[in-house]
Design an enzyme around this catalytic site. Structure first.
Site, PDB file in Angstrom:
ATOM      1  N   PHE C 122     -70.337 -93.612  38.586  1.00 47.45           N
ATOM      2  CA  PHE C 122     -71.745 -94.360  39.050  1.00 47.45           C
ATOM      3  C   PHE C 122     -72.897 -93.260  38.377  1.00 47.45           C
ATOM      4  O   PHE C 122     -72.951 -92.328  38.905  1.00 47.45           O
ATOM      5  CB  PHE C 122     -71.862 -94.466  40.392  1.00 47.45           C
ATOM      6  N   ILE C 156     -73.681 -86.421  37.289  1.00 48.12           N
ATOM      7  CA  ILE C 156     -73.048 -87.395  37.262  1.00 48.12           C
ATOM      8  C   ILE C 156     -71.718 -86.960  37.439  1.00 48.12           C
ATOM      9  O   ILE C 156     -70.877 -86.452  36.677  1.00 48.12           O
ATOM     10  CB  ILE C 156     -72.940 -88.366  35.926  1.00 48.12           C
ATOM     11  N   ARG C 242     -72.311 -94.650  51.679  1.00 52.83           N
ATOM     12  CA  ARG C 242     -72.701 -93.259  52.499  1.00 52.83           C
ATOM     13  C   ARG C 242     -71.775 -92.877  53.789  1.00 52.83           C
ATOM     14  O   ARG C 242     -71.547 -91.948  54.203  1.00 52.83           O
ATOM     15  CB  ARG C 242     -74.042 -93.771  53.184  1.00 52.83           C
ATOM     16  N   ILE C 337     -65.823 -66.938  62.132  1.00 52.11           N
ATOM     17  CA  ILE C 337     -64.824 -66.595  63.060  1.00 52.11           C
ATOM     18  C   ILE C 337     -63.703 -65.808  62.240  1.00 52.11           C
ATOM     19  O   ILE C 337     -63.183 -64.878  62.595  1.00 52.11           O
ATOM     20  CB  ILE C 337     -64.164 -67.947  63.520  1.00 52.11           C
ATOM     21  N   GLY C 339     -64.840 -63.829  59.884  1.00 50.79           N
ATOM     22  CA  GLY C 339     -65.384 -62.803  59.688  1.00 50.79           C
ATOM     23  C   GLY C 339     -65.096 -62.178  58.270  1.00 50.79           C
ATOM     24  O   GLY C 339     -65.253 -63.015  57.177  1.00 50.79           O
ATOM     25  N   GLY C 340     -64.676 -60.973  58.060  1.00 54.44           N
ATOM     26  CA  GLY C 340     -64.651 -60.273  56.836  1.00 54.44           C
ATOM     27  C   GLY C 340     -63.741 -61.152  55.976  1.00 54.44           C
ATOM     28  O   GLY C 340     -63.805 -61.547  54.658  1.00 54.44           O
ATOM     29  N   GLU C 363     -76.214 -88.363  46.927  1.00 53.04           N
ATOM     30  CA  GLU C 363     -76.258 -89.528  47.600  1.00 53.04           C
ATOM     31  C   GLU C 363     -77.340 -89.775  48.478  1.00 53.04           C
ATOM     32  O   GLU C 363     -77.313 -90.608  49.662  1.00 53.04           O
ATOM     33  CB  GLU C 363     -74.936 -89.912  48.144  1.00 53.04           C
TER      34      GLU C 363
END
Lengths: 395, 268, 388
Positions: C122, C156, C242, C337, C339-340, C363
């Site tokens: 689209f 696009i 949407r 959560i 972390g590293g 959109e």
């Protein structure tokens, strides 16, 4: 329906309910009842204190009449006797001695006569040699029909073969032609002294349970046996026996399949089943080229290279190297798992190895559950160090 | 090409454990699945159908609930299915299973090719395929990893079969039976239309009487082998983690392996 | 939560999950790392009949509603948002044809879309026309039996990969928004070329690029509906799609939460799994609550749309706004959560966090969504006042 529970005898003691390995028995209205999952294994029959349970088993004539001797199939491929042939001679010798019968070895191939001496030296009393160009390569029809004819003629009571690609292929055909039982992939054999029956023990359900199986009515009793489970017997220089040569051409066997080409994977050892040592890699290797590190270690140890399903699925190494439920089952003396987390499906393929080494940076990896030596750390530190230490120690 | 696939419904083995206390299989939460190797057989058949046309049928022998396994393969594109089910079939060993399947398949008609998975993951025997071929008097090739070519005019096909040390290239006449390994292909996904069809499809059930089997040749009665004992394998249960820095761990490992006589290295 | 799905809807959900787990999951990290789009994956979705869910049965599709489509998209987004974008924008690209195309156009294009043979795209956005669609510069001029297109479309989705492009172009500048039209341009049409492929922060398993029309000549029958309908059709397509963007946020958040929970259960710190810490539990609790709210909102709105509701601008804006803002927060917290570990590419949550940002942008940015909702509220309540 072959399982009968006598309602007059049943005391609803639930002994059978607890004994059923399949959870197939329940109490309904104070009576034991078996559902469809019952596979008639007989565990309940043994424990019932009031003999309310009977299972109708195949009775048939005790077919042992006239069948005598233990045979092993000495697999021969590409000019070489398979390792499992020697292991079968060792185990076959033990069984034959226990039964007080002769041990025969069957050898198929072309220009293989000189191998017979080795078979004698490792314990065979008789070698049945079928030496013919038609047997140079393996085809199920030739091998299967020929062996079935020989068995019919000589009537051994036990026939053992390696659970190799070849054995697992044509032995079921032989058993079907002969109309007898066959137990696949045995890891333990014995003789029941009461009735001389061969006790065949094998893993099932991916190695999660073991089962002992007998073949009371069919003869011979046939089993394929896993490579590397039994020890080869002692080599006795100059030991001789009877050589029976089979005229293959006169058997008039026509094969409907034709072997066009034999392609051996020369790039590296893929016969994982025969390797004494295996170095295996998993996802933890990160990328294809890191298998080179394992190959280096494998070369030092004269080892084969195995892989987890993850590594094979990632395309780092070919399927022929895969160890585990959907790959190969191995039991080397030493299995070194590098960067393999060790899912159950992998474990079932390698847990019967003598010694297992696990190298993984995750201390919670299940592979450590089956490891004799667990090394928590980075395989890229550990493996190079192993290589270095082995090299220095040898120089 | 008209192709028949033999499938088996199995418990998901990764969940199966024997309770060491009671010696019973822990069944709770264990799901039934189509034997994974059989799915590769189904895929092989569907690929051949895509290329050559014809039909794909699937059969299984099992309890009534095994129809679930048949519905599943229909969702992948199998055209027709049949279930061989009878209390008399219970407890069959590989010989009795192959016998029953052979009787059933003969009832269904002629096929150009029969495909099975290399083995079932519950029994792991790999015996039913070759046994079935022998019962049907068909040539067979086990552990097929690739189909090289098919010539329908001369009724032959060439395949690669996996060996322990490489592979063999083998030609067979057709009809024939193949057992396939995982390497042969990658499974497709089911389709929505297939799933809808699977829900509705009528599954014919063939009893012992329908198949006209010899009652002494099926189920436990027809089995030559008997299970006399099941037990839990010895647990390995060592779980030894080597302590120390990398250098120290490696020293301990190599010393241990030398002591175990699995490695011939002299470590000072 | 049981949403009382029909057996068919459960089937769609299960199937989409299976395809995502079997065919997308194993490739996800690699495709993301290499910024690679996989046509093969799309083929699997097509083979599963999932690409044609919204296409009428007479054109080879499954004739399902928006609700069924978002059920499938959610499962794909749970595993890989980028793949779900491709999966979803195929739907958006086909929408103008499905809703406004002639019988001939439908017959010509839709069966190939349903079978996965052809992908759609689209094309609305240009460098001067983002949130403000009136800035479109691309023109289409009628010349006998043909239209001649000139201009450049940017960012696009599916550019160069798609075979069918629904392109918005100005046919009569004097008429303002009523002066635009939509055309089908096919890959291979003369004067139609592809410009640069974008290097993106996230959704890198989808492809995004430039379309260049340089005296691109197409037959006049490629016009969808009639001249002047471009903006209306585009807005309708966006209204319908949407909730499909919103569901990407729900699926993505669900996937991130699952990774976070599994990690929190196995990661030991201070002698116990970190999920035993209330600080972690609370984050997870908020995640789960928001996800369920977002899911319920979209399920309700898409069912409403499928019931034939006419004015859906406000609700469809809500269905995009809430779950996508939520996804940005949840994926960020999932990284927190872990972390590293979460910051490293070895774990999927950093990808999920990168993937989620675009959901607030494309959109219609979430600011535009708020505008739409605000304007609709104003309209709604002033009409009530007038009535009252």
């Amino acid at each position: 329906m072959c399982l009968f529970i006598d309602p007059d005898l049943c005391t609803a003691c639930e002994a059978c309910v607890e004994s059923c390995p399949f959870g197939a028995i329940t109490l309904v209205d104070d009576l034991a009842q078996a559902d469809e999952t019952c596979n008639l294994c007989g565990a309940c029959e043994d424990v019932c204190p009031v003999q309310a349970i009977t299972i109708e088993k195949k009775t048939g004539a005790p077919a042992a009449d006239g069948y005598e001797g233990v045979w092993i199939f000495a697999e021969h491929r590409q000019g070489k006797l398979a390792q499992v042939a020697f292991e079968l001679l060792g185990e076959g010798r033990r069984l034959a001695d226990q039964l007080g019968v002769a041990l025969g070895a069957v050898l198929f191939g072309h220009d293989v006569k000189e191998e017979a001496d080795q078979l004698f030296a490792y314990g065979a009393d008789t070698v049945y040699l079928a030496d013919d160009p038609a047997l140079a390569g393996f085809t199920d029809d030739m091998y299967g029909v020929l062996l079935a004819k020989m068995i019919n003629e000589h009537q051994p009571e036990i026939v053992l073969c390696g659970a190799t690609s070849i054995g697992r292929s044509f032995i079921p055909k032989v058993a079907t032609i002969l109309g007898t039982g066959l137990t696949a992939d045995c890891t333990g054999l014995g003789i029941r002294s009461s009735d001389r029956l061969l006790l065949q023990t094998r893993p099932a359900f991916g190695g999660n349970i073991m089962a002992t199986i007998v073949c009371p009515a069919g003869r011979p009793q046939m089993a394929t046996v896993r490579t590397r489970v039994f020890r080869r017997g002692p080599y006795q220089e100059g030991r001789k026996g009877e050589l029976v040569e089979i005229d293959v051409a006169r058997k008039n066997i026509v094969s409907r399949t034709r072997l066009l080409e034999v392609v051996t994977d020369l790039s590296e050892k893929v016969n994982l089943a025969e390797a004494d040592v295996l170095v295996a890699g998993g996802r933890g290797l990160g990328e294809e080229k890191n298998f080179d590190l394992l190959r280096e270690l494998a070369d030092l140890l004269n080892a084969g290279v195995g892989a987890s399903r993850g590594a094979v699925d990632a395309g780092w190494i070919s399927y022929a190297h895969q160890v585990g439920q959907t790959g190969k089952t191995v039991s080397p003396k030493l299995y070194i798992a590098c960067g393999i987390s060790g899912a159950v499906q992998h474990q079932v393929g390698m847990q019967s190895s003598d010694v297992i080494v696990a190298i993984n940076k995750d201390p919670n990896a299940p592979i450590f559950d089956v490891a004799n030596y667990g090394l928590v750390g980075d395989l890229f530190d550990i493996v190079p160090l192993m290589i270095k230490r082995i090299k220095t120690a040898r120089s | 090409m008209d192709i028949l696939v033999c499938i088996k419904q199995v418990p998901d083995t990764k969940d199966i454990k024997l309770d060491p206390e009671t010696n019973t299989l822990k069944r709770e939460g264990v799901e039934s699945i189509v034997n994974p190797f059989d799915m590769y057989a189904v895929e092989t058949a569907l690929m051949l159908k895509d290329e050559w046309g014809g039909t794909v049928r699937a059969v299984t022998m099992g309890p009534p609930q095994a129809e679930q396994a048949l519905r599943e393969v229909v969702s992948y594109g199998v055209d027709e299915v049949a279930l061989f089910s009878d209390r008399a079939f219970a407890g069959a060993d590989t010989w009795a299973t192959a016998y029953t399947l052979a009787k059933g398949i003969r009832k269904l008609g002629d096929f150009d090719l029969i495909i099975c998975g290399k083995q079932a993951v519950d029994g792991d025997t790999a015996q039913v395929g070759p046994g079935l071929a022998q019962q049907l008097d068909l040539p067979f090739i086990t552990f097929v990893r690739r189909i090289v070519k098919i010539e329908l005019d001369s009724r032959t096909m060439v395949v690669e079969r996996l060996m322990d040390d490489g592979y063999d290239v083998v030609e067979t006449s057709l009809p024939a039976l193949l057992t396939v390994v995982k390497e042969i292909n990658e499974l497709r996904v089911p389709s929505l239309k297939g799933k809808m069809k699977a829900k509705k499809i009528d599954i014919p059930i063939y009893s012992a009487a329908d198949l006209e089997v010899d009652p002494d040749s099926v189920g436990l009665t027809g089995s030559y082998t008997q299970v006399i004992e099941v037990f839990a394998p010895k647990p390995r249960g060592n779980r030894i983690i080597l302590e120390g820095e990398t250098e120290e761990q490696v020293e301990k490992l190599l010393n241990g392996l030398t002591k175990d006589k699995v490695l011939s290295v002299k470590i000072d | 939560m049981d949403y009382f799905l029909t057996e068919e809807q459960k089937m769609i959900q299960d199937l989409a999950r299976q395809v995502a787990e079997e065919k997308v999951l194993p490739l996800r990290a690699e495709l993301d790392e290499n910024e690679e789009f996989s046509r093969e994956i799309i083929k699997h979705f097509a083979d599963a009949d999932l690409l044609g869910l919204g296409i009428p049965e007479e054109y080879g599709g499954m004739g399902m509603g928006v609700f069924e489509q978002i059920l499938a998209t959610e499962q794909v987004a749970r595993v890989c948002c980028g793949t779900a974008v491709t999966f979803g924008s195929g739907g958006l690209g086909a929408m103008p044809i499905i809703y406004y195309g002639s019988k001939e156009q439908k017959q010509k294009y839709l069966p190939d879309v349903a079978s996965g043979k052809k992908l759609t795209a689209f094309a609305l956005t240009e460098s001067t026309a983002g949130s403000d669609a009136s800035g479109i510069q691309t023109t289409a001029v009628r010349d006998g039996d043909e239209y001649v297109l000139n201009g450049t479309k940017q960012w696009i989705t599916n550019a160069a990969e798609a075979e069918i492009y629904c392109v918005v172009a100005i046919t009569d500048r004097s008429k303002g928004p009523r002066g635009s039209s939509i055309f089908v341009v096919e890959k291979g049409d003369s004067g139609f070329e592809f410009g640069k492929k974008e290097k993106k922060m996230g959704i890198r398993t989808s492809t995004t690029g430039e379309l260049i029309f340089n005296d691109c000549r197409i037959p006049a029958d490629r016009l969808i509906s009639r001249e002047g309908m471009g903006f209306i059709i585009a807005m309708k397509a966006l209204d319908l799609s949407r909730p499909g963007v919103g569901i990407l946020g729900v699926g993505l958040s669900q996937g991130a939460m699952e990774v976070a929970i599994e990690f929190a259960q196995t990661r030991i710190q201070f002698g116990r799994p970190i999920i035993a810490q209330q600080a972690v539990q609370h984050i997870l609790a908020d995640m789960a609550t928001n996800i369920e709210a977002g899911r319920a909102l979209i399920y309700a709105i898409t069912k409403y749309i499928d019931s034939g509701a006419k004015n859906i601008s406000k609700v469809s804006a809500m269905a995009k706004l809430f779950p996508t803002d939520m996804a940005m927060q949840i994926t960020t917290n999932a990284v927190q959560i872990l972390g590293g570990h979460g910051y490293m590419r070895e774990y999927p949550v950093e990808k999920m966090m990168r993937d989620s940002k675009i959901l607030q942008i494309f959109e219609g940015t979430n600011q535009i969504q708020r505008n739409v909702i605000g304007q609709e509220l104003n309209k709604q309540f002033s009409s009530r006042k007038n009535k009252g």
